[in-house]
Design a protein around this motif. Structure first.
Motif, PDB file in Angstrom:
ATOM      1  N   GLN A 303       0.834  -1.201   0.000  1.00 38.10           N
ATOM      2  CA  GLN A 303       0.000   0.000   0.000  1.00 38.10           C
ATOM      3  C   GLN A 303       0.872   1.256   0.000  1.00 38.10           C
ATOM      4  OE1 GLN A 303      -3.322   0.238  -0.341  1.00 38.10           O
ATOM      5  NE2 GLN A 303      -3.002   2.458  -0.429  1.00 38.10           N
ATOM      6  N   ASN A 306       2.068   1.791  -3.506  1.00 37.68           N
ATOM      7  CA  ASN A 306       0.976   2.306  -4.334  1.00 37.68           C
ATOM      8  C   ASN A 306       0.740   3.799  -4.071  1.00 37.68           C
ATOM      9  OD1 ASN A 306      -1.324   1.760  -6.210  1.00 37.68           O
ATOM     10  ND2 ASN A 306      -2.505   2.418  -4.431  1.00 37.68           N
ATOM     11  N   CYS A 309       3.648   5.841  -5.483  1.00 40.05           N
ATOM     12  CA  CYS A 309       3.567   5.911  -6.954  1.00 40.05           C
ATOM     13  C   CYS A 309       2.527   6.948  -7.379  1.00 40.05           C
ATOM     14  CB  CYS A 309       3.217   4.536  -7.522  1.00 40.05           C
ATOM     15  SG  CYS A 309       4.588   3.363  -7.526  1.00 40.05           S
ATOM     16  N   ASP A 310       1.390   6.960  -6.674  1.00 47.95           N
ATOM     17  CA  ASP A 310       0.357   7.970  -6.956  1.00 47.95           C
ATOM     18  C   ASP A 310       0.887   9.379  -6.691  1.00 47.95           C
ATOM     19  OD1 ASP A 310      -1.424   6.013  -7.675  1.00 47.95           O
ATOM     20  OD2 ASP A 310      -2.482   5.973  -5.744  1.00 47.95           O
TER      21      ASP A 310
END
Length: 497
Positions: A303, A306, A309-310
């Motif tokens: 998580q 993720n 990366c966002d």
């Protein structure tokens, strides 16, 4: 005394019409001014009482030289000043006009100190010239006395030459003058004779003495002094020009240094912002390689990857938007748009997100509000960025309102929330690039920190503004002011010009 000259008189043509005329030189208005000053210096130093025929630009920088001479020599001098009739003055009149960029003057200049003086009306004779006279492109100073005569003449060529490389046309401000400086009696006598013939019949009495004869040439001592004064005055002008140019170059250099410093700071911030998500991702990847990692920990690190990366994607997208905006904003045309056409659609897009957080989201935008002018898509971007921030920084169960109303010549758009608020010390920073609100040491709301920067730049281009009121833990109000536009055909036409 009432003196007028025929419109076909041209002092330049009279000079060029003599046998073996003096050769005109292509020089700057600054050089013309130095010649005039040197001439006046000589007349004052030698106390030469002379009759002057002049046509000089109207600025004080020129007229003060005549006042300086008359105040020094006294009432014995007589000055005939050629003036173009007011009704027909045009841009060609300024054949020798000198702007500040051509003739820089220091406040300590001797001639400048006399600029407040005025010519004695009893010894100043206006000479009227019609607006279509050939003399409109000429300036001159002619000195007439038994011991010394001289003529300084400037002519601006009529033809404008187009620059083949840049396509620009030389204007009166940057086009050089053809200047003639002579003390030859035969040339000055020819000019005097031409003026006498050009005096209109209604002029009385004749201003030209019938028995006046110019000396063939001045005494050698006078010429030596004149040359010395010309050199001194030209050196003074050159030093003033160098000072102005040096100051201008220093200012330009400082501006370049400031831009370079801002660029370096910007790149430093970009690198720092890009490095932070990468550091978190690298940490998560190294932890994922641990052989003793339990499933919940693995899920948490995945998580984290993720999320970072966002964050990286958001930052890069924001940077690209900002770069494109800064590059194209100035040249982008403004278009007429109504808030009622934009706000409802954006609010409906964010309703699902607001409902997910239990936030009450409402708007009030009267349909009768006048249009505003903004770049294409700019108003939508402003509403999206501000509404997105309001929802993001409002905790679950909070409220967000969007309200528009007329406020004088502006349409006011207000975004009010019951969010986390902004500390008073931080309000001045929120429009800086990469600034992100943090309410606790470990709490970060993400985002690129560029949304408000983009909003501010769009508003500047539209002629609008934005202000903020906020109290920590109670909420914030962002108020946008946009110039209103009448929908009448005439107003729209004016806006499009």
């Amino acid at each position: 005394m009432n003196v007028s000259l025929a419109k076909d008189l041209s002092v330049y043509q009279l000079v060029m019409g003599v046998q073996v005329p003096p050769k005109p030189l292509s020089l700057s208005p600054a050089t013309l001014l130095s010649l005039v000053r040197a001439q006046i210096d000589l007349l004052i130093e030698q106390q030469i009482v002379a009759t002057l025929w002049v046509k000089l630009p109207p600025e004080k920088i020129w007229q003060s030289e005549l006042a300086r001479y008359q105040s020094s020599v006294g009432a014995s001098s007589l000055i005939y000043t050629c003036q173009i009739d007011e009704a027909g003055k045009g841009e060609d009149e300024g054949a020798g006009e000198v702007g500040e960029e051509n003739t820089p003057l220091s406040s300590s200049s001797p001639s400048s100190s006399s600029s407040s003086s005025s010519l004695s009306l009893s010894h100043h004779v206006p000479v009227h010239i019609s607006s279509d006279s050939q003399m409109r492109r000429e300036n001159f100073l002619m000195v007439l006395s038994p011991q010394f005569c001289s003529l300084i003449l400037a002519h601006r060529p009529l033809k404008k030459r187009k620059n083949n490389t840049s396509g620009k046309v030389n204007t009166n401000k940057n086009q050089p003058l053809l200047i003639i400086n002579t003390v030859e009696g035969r040339v000055i006598q020819q000019v005097l004779h031409g003026i006498e013939k050009a005096i209109t019949p209604e002029s009385s009495p004749s201003p030209i003495p019938v028995d006046f004869i110019c000396p063939t040439s001045p005494e050698g001592a006078l010429m030596n002094q004149l040359f010395a004064k010309q050199l001194l005055r030209q050196d003074e002008i050159n030093r003033q020009i160098i000072t102005v140019r040096t100051t201008k170059l220093q200012q330009q250099n400082q501006e370049l240094q400031n831009k370079e410093q801002l660029k370096d700071e910007y790149l430093k911030n970009v690198c720092q912002e890009l490095r932070t998500p990468l550091t978190h991702m690298k940490t998560a990847l190294s932890l994922l390689n641990s052989p003793n990692l339990k499933p919940p920990q693995r899920q948490r690190y995945l998580q984290m990857l993720n999320t970072q990366c966002d964050q990286q994607n958001s930052l890069i997208t924001g940077l690209l938007e900002l770069v494109q905006l800064e590059r194209n904003l100035e040249g982008t045309a403004l278009e007429s748009v109504r808030l009622s056409e934009i706000v409802p659609g954006v609010v409906s897009t964010y309703q699902p997100l607001a409902q997910e957080k239990g936030i009450m989201l409402a708007y009030t935008v009267p349909t009768e509000l006048p249009s505003i002018r903004c770049v294409s898509g700019g108003l939508r971007q402003i509403v999206i960025n501000l509404l997105h921030n309001s929802i993001k920084f409002t905790p679950n169960g909070g409220e967000v309102w969007v309200r528009a109303r007329i406020q004088g010549d502006y349409v006011q758009l207000e975004f009010r929330d019951t969010g986390i608020g902004i500390a008073e010390s931080e309000i001045s920073k929120i429009f800086d690039r990469f600034y992100r609100v943090r309410t606790a040491a470990t709490e970060d709301y993400g985002g690129a920190g560029l949304g408000l920067t983009i909003v501010q730049q769009l508003l500047v281009r539209c002629g609008g503004s934005i202000s903020v009121r906020s109290k920590l833990y109670e909420g914030s109000t962002f108020t946008v002011q946009l110039p209103s536009v009448s929908d009448s055909p005439k107003a729209i036409a004016i806006e499009n010009e």
